[in-house]
Design a protein around this motif. Sequence first.
Motif, PDB file in Angstrom:
ATOM      1  N   TRP A 148      41.734  33.090  53.143  1.00 37.01           N
ATOM      2  CA  TRP A 148      43.132  32.960  52.722  1.00 37.01           C
ATOM      3  C   TRP A 148      43.975  32.206  53.753  1.00 37.01           C
ATOM      4  O   TRP A 148      44.692  31.263  53.416  1.00 37.01           O
ATOM      5  N   LYS A 189      46.047  42.307  52.049  1.00 35.13           N
ATOM      6  CA  LYS A 189      45.237  41.511  51.118  1.00 35.13           C
ATOM      7  C   LYS A 189      44.043  42.354  50.698  1.00 35.13           C
ATOM      8  O   LYS A 189      43.376  42.937  51.534  1.00 35.13           O
ATOM      9  N   ILE A 240      40.995  42.856  47.111  1.00 39.62           N
ATOM     10  CA  ILE A 240      40.488  42.442  45.803  1.00 39.62           C
ATOM     11  C   ILE A 240      40.128  43.692  45.015  1.00 39.62           C
ATOM     12  O   ILE A 240      39.444  44.582  45.523  1.00 39.62           O
ATOM     13  N   PHE A 246      42.830  39.158  43.134  1.00 35.22           N
ATOM     14  CA  PHE A 246      43.177  39.117  44.552  1.00 35.22           C
ATOM     15  C   PHE A 246      44.653  39.469  44.694  1.00 35.22           C
ATOM     16  O   PHE A 246      45.511  38.781  44.169  1.00 35.22           O
ATOM     17  N   ARG A 297      49.200  29.947  41.259  1.00 40.81           N
ATOM     18  CA  ARG A 297      48.077  30.883  41.165  1.00 40.81           C
ATOM     19  C   ARG A 297      46.762  30.213  40.779  1.00 40.81           C
ATOM     20  O   ARG A 297      45.737  30.433  41.414  1.00 40.81           O
ATOM     21  N   VAL A 308      43.400  30.125  43.093  1.00 44.84           N
ATOM     22  CA  VAL A 308      42.147  30.744  42.643  1.00 44.84           C
ATOM     23  C   VAL A 308      41.005  29.743  42.768  1.00 44.84           C
ATOM     24  O   VAL A 308      39.934  30.066  43.301  1.00 44.84           O
ATOM     25  N   ILE A 351      36.985  35.658  42.265  1.00 49.83           N
ATOM     26  CA  ILE A 351      38.223  36.164  41.675  1.00 49.83           C
ATOM     27  C   ILE A 351      38.583  35.349  40.431  1.00 49.83           C
ATOM     28  O   ILE A 351      38.170  34.204  40.289  1.00 49.83           O
ATOM     29  N   ILE A 368      45.262  35.859  40.873  1.00 47.30           N
ATOM     30  CA  ILE A 368      45.931  36.293  42.099  1.00 47.30           C
ATOM     31  C   ILE A 368      47.260  36.942  41.695  1.00 47.30           C
ATOM     32  O   ILE A 368      47.995  36.398  40.892  1.00 47.30           O
TER      33      ILE A 368
END
Length: 96
Positions: free
Chosen positions: A35, A50, A52, A57, A74, A78, A90, A93
């Motif tokens: 990230w 942060k 998941i 996420f 987003r 991703v 993922i 988000i």
Amino acid sequence: MFKRDVKSLSDILQRFIREEGLETPLMQKRLIDAWDTIVGPSVAAYTGEKFIKNQVFFVKISNPALRQDLSMMRSQLVKRLNESVGASVITDIKVY
């Protein structure tokens, strides 16, 4: 003479990780760690918690304007995060 089935250590470790169910958590950890590099140091400074959950996420951003900007990006985030780990870890988000 007998024939030996020689395998590389990389193959053995990969098989062990997959069989023990550690592949997904390892990919999730790599994605969370990616990230800061994906968004850069200026956004990382405002990033808090942060995690998941169910392929989503969750990222806590302390700046409301930045939170809105990241919410609109987003799908791009991703894609970039999944590309960074080389797997589809993922699907969405949530910035809060």
